[in-house]
Design a protein around this motif. Structure first.
Motif, PDB file in Angstrom:
ATOM      1  N   LEU A 246       0.810  -1.216   0.000  1.00  0.00           N
ATOM      2  CA  LEU A 246       0.000   0.000   0.000  1.00  0.00           C
ATOM      3  C   LEU A 246       0.851   1.278   0.000  1.00  0.00           C
ATOM      4  O   LEU A 246       0.580   2.214  -0.758  1.00  0.00           O
ATOM      5  N   ASP A 247       1.887   1.327   0.857  1.00  0.00           N
ATOM      6  CA  ASP A 247       2.708   2.541   0.951  1.00  0.00           C
ATOM      7  C   ASP A 247       3.385   2.853  -0.380  1.00  0.00           C
ATOM      8  O   ASP A 247       3.468   4.012  -0.790  1.00  0.00           O
ATOM      9  N   THR A 248       3.884   1.806  -1.042  1.00  0.00           N
ATOM     10  CA  THR A 248       4.524   1.997  -2.346  1.00  0.00           C
ATOM     11  C   THR A 248       3.532   2.598  -3.343  1.00  0.00           C
ATOM     12  O   THR A 248       3.867   3.531  -4.076  1.00  0.00           O
ATOM     13  N   TYR A 249       2.321   2.065  -3.366  1.00  0.00           N
ATOM     14  CA  TYR A 249       1.329   2.588  -4.317  1.00  0.00           C
ATOM     15  C   TYR A 249       1.047   4.062  -4.036  1.00  0.00           C
ATOM     16  O   TYR A 249       0.935   4.889  -4.942  1.00  0.00           O
ATOM     17  N   ARG A 250       0.925   4.397  -2.750  1.00  0.00           N
ATOM     18  CA  ARG A 250       0.622   5.790  -2.399  1.00  0.00           C
ATOM     19  C   ARG A 250       1.776   6.718  -2.808  1.00  0.00           C
ATOM     20  O   ARG A 250       1.556   7.821  -3.297  1.00  0.00           O
ATOM     21  N   GLN A 251       3.005   6.216  -2.636  1.00  0.00           N
ATOM     22  CA  GLN A 251       4.162   7.023  -3.051  1.00  0.00           C
ATOM     23  C   GLN A 251       4.162   7.244  -4.562  1.00  0.00           C
ATOM     24  O   GLN A 251       4.420   8.351  -5.039  1.00  0.00           O
ATOM     25  N   ILE A 252       3.876   6.190  -5.302  1.00  0.00           N
ATOM     26  CA  ILE A 252       3.878   6.302  -6.772  1.00  0.00           C
ATOM     27  C   ILE A 252       2.809   7.292  -7.227  1.00  0.00           C
ATOM     28  O   ILE A 252       3.063   8.171  -8.058  1.00  0.00           O
ATOM     29  N   LEU A 253       1.618   7.176  -6.649  1.00  0.00           N
ATOM     30  CA  LEU A 253       0.528   8.085  -7.023  1.00  0.00           C
ATOM     31  C   LEU A 253       0.922   9.529  -6.702  1.00  0.00           C
ATOM     32  O   LEU A 253       0.704  10.435  -7.521  1.00  0.00           O
ATOM     33  N   GLY A 254       1.511   9.733  -5.522  1.00  0.00           N
ATOM     34  CA  GLY A 254       1.905  11.082  -5.102  1.00  0.00           C
ATOM     35  C   GLY A 254       2.983  11.652  -5.997  1.00  0.00           C
ATOM     36  O   GLY A 254       2.894  12.794  -6.456  1.00  0.00           O
ATOM     37  N   ARG A 255       4.002  10.820  -6.262  1.00  0.00           N
ATOM     38  CA  ARG A 255       5.130  11.271  -7.067  1.00  0.00           C
ATOM     39  C   ARG A 255       4.678  11.656  -8.470  1.00  0.00           C
ATOM     40  O   ARG A 255       5.155  12.618  -9.056  1.00  0.00           O
ATOM     41  N   ARG A 256       3.741  10.897  -9.010  1.00  0.00           N
ATOM     42  CA  ARG A 256       3.299  11.167 -10.378  1.00  0.00           C
ATOM     43  C   ARG A 256       2.128  12.154 -10.429  1.00  0.00           C
ATOM     44  O   ARG A 256       1.604  12.445 -11.507  1.00  0.00           O
ATOM     45  N   GLY A 257       1.680  12.616  -9.273  1.00  0.00           N
ATOM     46  CA  GLY A 257       0.596  13.596  -9.234  1.00  0.00           C
ATOM     47  C   GLY A 257      -0.713  13.059  -9.781  1.00  0.00           C
ATOM     48  O   GLY A 257      -1.472  13.783 -10.425  1.00  0.00           O
ATOM     49  N   LEU A 258      -0.987  11.760  -9.509  1.00  0.00           N
ATOM     50  CA  LEU A 258      -2.188  11.138 -10.053  1.00  0.00           C
ATOM     51  C   LEU A 258      -3.306  11.097  -9.021  1.00  0.00           C
ATOM     52  O   LEU A 258      -3.059  10.909  -7.831  1.00  0.00           O
ATOM     53  N   GLU A 259      -4.532  11.235  -9.510  1.00  0.00           N
ATOM     54  CA  GLU A 259      -5.702  11.098  -8.650  1.00  0.00           C
ATOM     55  C   GLU A 259      -6.247   9.676  -8.810  1.00  0.00           C
ATOM     56  O   GLU A 259      -6.668   9.293  -9.907  1.00  0.00           O
ATOM     57  N   LEU A 260      -6.217   8.913  -7.726  1.00  0.00           N
ATOM     58  CA  LEU A 260      -6.763   7.547  -7.789  1.00  0.00           C
ATOM     59  C   LEU A 260      -8.279   7.622  -7.734  1.00  0.00           C
ATOM     60  O   LEU A 260      -8.847   8.107  -6.757  1.00  0.00           O
ATOM     61  N   THR A 261      -8.942   7.164  -8.801  1.00  0.00           N
ATOM     62  CA  THR A 261     -10.405   7.284  -8.823  1.00  0.00           C
ATOM     63  C   THR A 261     -11.105   5.956  -8.585  1.00  0.00           C
ATOM     64  O   THR A 261     -12.298   5.930  -8.309  1.00  0.00           O
ATOM     65  N   MET A 262     -10.385   4.826  -8.694  1.00  0.00           N
ATOM     66  CA  MET A 262     -11.030   3.545  -8.397  1.00  0.00           C
ATOM     67  C   MET A 262     -10.009   2.432  -8.224  1.00  0.00           C
ATOM     68  O   MET A 262      -8.862   2.540  -8.667  1.00  0.00           O
ATOM     69  N   ILE A 263     -10.467   1.377  -7.542  1.00  0.00           N
ATOM     70  CA  ILE A 263      -9.673   0.178  -7.340  1.00  0.00           C
ATOM     71  C   ILE A 263     -10.448  -0.958  -8.001  1.00  0.00           C
ATOM     72  O   ILE A 263     -11.585  -1.239  -7.614  1.00  0.00           O
ATOM     73  N   LEU A 264      -9.839  -1.543  -9.017  1.00  0.00           N
ATOM     74  CA  LEU A 264     -10.513  -2.622  -9.745  1.00  0.00           C
ATOM     75  C   LEU A 264      -9.927  -3.953  -9.288  1.00  0.00           C
ATOM     76  O   LEU A 264      -8.711  -4.111  -9.247  1.00  0.00           O
ATOM     77  N   GLU A 265     -10.779  -4.905  -8.950  1.00  0.00           N
ATOM     78  CA  GLU A 265     -10.309  -6.251  -8.630  1.00  0.00           C
ATOM     79  C   GLU A 265     -10.774  -7.187  -9.741  1.00  0.00           C
ATOM     80  O   GLU A 265     -11.929  -7.120 -10.167  1.00  0.00           O
ATOM     81  N   THR A 266      -9.866  -8.059 -10.195  1.00  0.00           N
ATOM     82  CA  THR A 266     -10.269  -9.009 -11.231  1.00  0.00           C
ATOM     83  C   THR A 266     -11.033 -10.200 -10.642  1.00  0.00           C
ATOM     84  O   THR A 266     -11.745 -10.883 -11.368  1.00  0.00           O
ATOM     85  N   HIS A 267     -10.867 -10.454  -9.340  1.00  0.00           N
ATOM     86  CA  HIS A 267     -11.600 -11.536  -8.664  1.00  0.00           C
ATOM     87  C   HIS A 267     -11.230 -11.555  -7.188  1.00  0.00           C
ATOM     88  O   HIS A 267     -10.338 -10.815  -6.765  1.00  0.00           O
ATOM     89  N   THR A 268     -11.897 -12.410  -6.415  1.00  0.00           N
ATOM     90  CA  THR A 268     -11.531 -12.624  -5.014  1.00  0.00           C
ATOM     91  C   THR A 268     -10.279 -13.483  -4.981  1.00  0.00           C
ATOM     92  O   THR A 268     -10.297 -14.639  -5.417  1.00  0.00           O
ATOM     93  N   HIS A 269      -9.201 -12.918  -4.467  1.00  0.00           N
ATOM     94  CA  HIS A 269      -7.908 -13.610  -4.502  1.00  0.00           C
ATOM     95  C   HIS A 269      -7.755 -14.567  -3.323  1.00  0.00           C
ATOM     96  O   HIS A 269      -8.286 -14.324  -2.242  1.00  0.00           O
ATOM     97  N   ALA A 270      -6.990 -15.634  -3.566  1.00  0.00           N
ATOM     98  CA  ALA A 270      -6.744 -16.633  -2.520  1.00  0.00           C
ATOM     99  C   ALA A 270      -5.298 -16.626  -2.066  1.00  0.00           C
ATOM    100  O   ALA A 270      -4.939 -17.333  -1.131  1.00  0.00           O
ATOM    101  N   ASP A 271      -4.460 -15.840  -2.721  1.00  0.00           N
ATOM    102  CA  ASP A 271      -3.014 -15.939  -2.461  1.00  0.00           C
ATOM    103  C   ASP A 271      -2.412 -14.678  -1.851  1.00  0.00           C
ATOM    104  O   ASP A 271      -1.231 -14.642  -1.559  1.00  0.00           O
ATOM    105  N   HIS A 272      -3.190 -13.620  -1.708  1.00  0.00           N
ATOM    106  CA  HIS A 272      -2.675 -12.418  -1.043  1.00  0.00           C
ATOM    107  C   HIS A 272      -3.840 -11.667  -0.408  1.00  0.00           C
ATOM    108  O   HIS A 272      -4.994 -11.849  -0.788  1.00  0.00           O
TER     109      HIS A 272
END
Ligand code: FE2
Length: 343
Positions: A32-58
């Motif tokens: 999570l922290d890495t993603y937030r840093q990347i978004l901040g560094r690139r000045g991007l607005e996160l508008t949604m989180i897409l999941e391809t399915h319910t994961h069993a491995d993470h």
């Protein structure tokens, strides 16, 4: 639309970028922290989180992680989790800024698996992998449906469409529809029956983190909040189809209906079965003494999609309740069968 992979491991998270708007696909909680840093560094607005399915491995995002990111979670309507903000279905279009993301329902690996088609590319989750496909042996998996989804829906996309899978174990980063049609050994030259036999014979061990991940991802509760039963015990839970449950409810000795969803869901969009007793999963353990009169009677456990109720049923079974059944497909299947609901 720009597509960047963020994890550089065999478990992939993609960042979709259109102008200054971004979407995360299949984020892994511990990064999570890495993603937030990347978004901040690139000045991007996160508008949604897409999941391809319910994961069993993470571990998928917790309530707290969602709040930190401040964006709605999008999943297929058959997803079991109560943390989904927007349910989508086959053919639906999602907009990232002015750019389109098309939802293609691809059940098979899980009932809620989707692929997201973006301009020039498709994110295939664990449905189509590079030179492979996602396993179909978890509860709700279906190799025949997966074969159909890949061969009739995914392979119908233009040959030059870039394929981005949710996993790759051989260091590959992308492929194309044309290359997979020609060279994927799971599908090239294989009939549906051959594919089903092949998938049934894989004999894979459960993923390492399934016990810590799957039920947390399905329920929205943390492992500290609910003492989850073993995944192997859940797979053994007997299930009843909605029509069979309705018939038993109309009999002289109707079963107790135990609805383990959260209070908002009980009175929400799907409603509940008339007469059902609401006992959310995190309250189940302390409510067991009050259910003592049902040790030898039938109990049918109900949730949204039939996943959380299988966990709850296994908890009841361990506590000595002898006749526990899972409502197969949950309230989605009950409502889909046109059976009565209350709100
Ligand atoms: Fe998966």
């Amino acid at each position: 639309m720009q597509v960047d992979e963020l994890n550089d491991t065999n478990c992939k998270t993609y960042l979709l970028v259109a102008g200054a708007k971004a979407a995360l696909v299949d984020p892994v909680r511990e990064r999570l922290d890495t993603y937030r840093q990347i978004l901040g560094r690139r000045g991007l607005e996160l508008t949604m989180i897409l999941e391809t399915h319910t994961h069993a491995d993470h571990l998928m995002l917790s309530r707290e992680a969602k709040d930190l990111l401040g964006a709605p979670v999008v999943m297929h309507r058959e997803s079991p989790s109560p943390l989904v903000d927007r349910h989508v279905q086959d053919g639906e279009t999602i907009f990232l800024g002015a750019e389109r993301i098309e939802v293609i329902h691809c059940p098979g690996h899980t009932p809620d698996s989707v692929s997201y088609r973006v301009p020039g590319a498709v994110l295939t989750g664990d449905t189509l992998l590079i030179g492979g496909s996602g396993r179909c042996d978890f509860p709700g998996g279906d190799a025949g449906k997966q074969y159909d989804a890949v061969t009739t829906r995914i392979f119908a996309l233009p040959d030059d469409t870039v394929v981005y899978p949710a996993h790759d174990y051989k260091g590959k980063t992308s492929s194309t529809i044309g290359a997979e049609k020609r060279g994927n050994p799971r599908f090239a030259g294989k009939t549906r029956d051959e594919y089903i036999a092949l998938m049934a014979g894989l004999g894979l061990p459960f993923p390492e983190k399934i016990q810590q991940s799957l039920q947390v991802n399905q329920s929205g509760f943390e492992a500290a909040e609910v003492h989850f039963p073993l995944v192997a015990d859940i797979a053994a839970m007997p299930a009843l189809a909605p029509a069979e449950v309705a018939a038993r409810l109309a009999s002289a000795a109707p079963p107790l209906l135990l609805d383990v969803r959260e209070p908002e869901e009980f009175v929400g969009e799907l409603g509940h079965i008339p007469g059902a007793l609401p006992v959310p999963m995190d309250a189940l353990a302390r409510r067991l003494p009050k259910l003592a009169g049902y040790v030898d009677r039938e109990i049918v456990v109900v949730c949204r999609a039939g996943a959380r109720s299988a966990s709850a049923g296994a908890i009841l079974g361990q506590a000595g309740f002898r006749h526990v059944f899972n409502l197969e497909g949950g309230m989605l299947a009950w409502a889909g069968a046109g059976l009565p609901v209350a709100r």
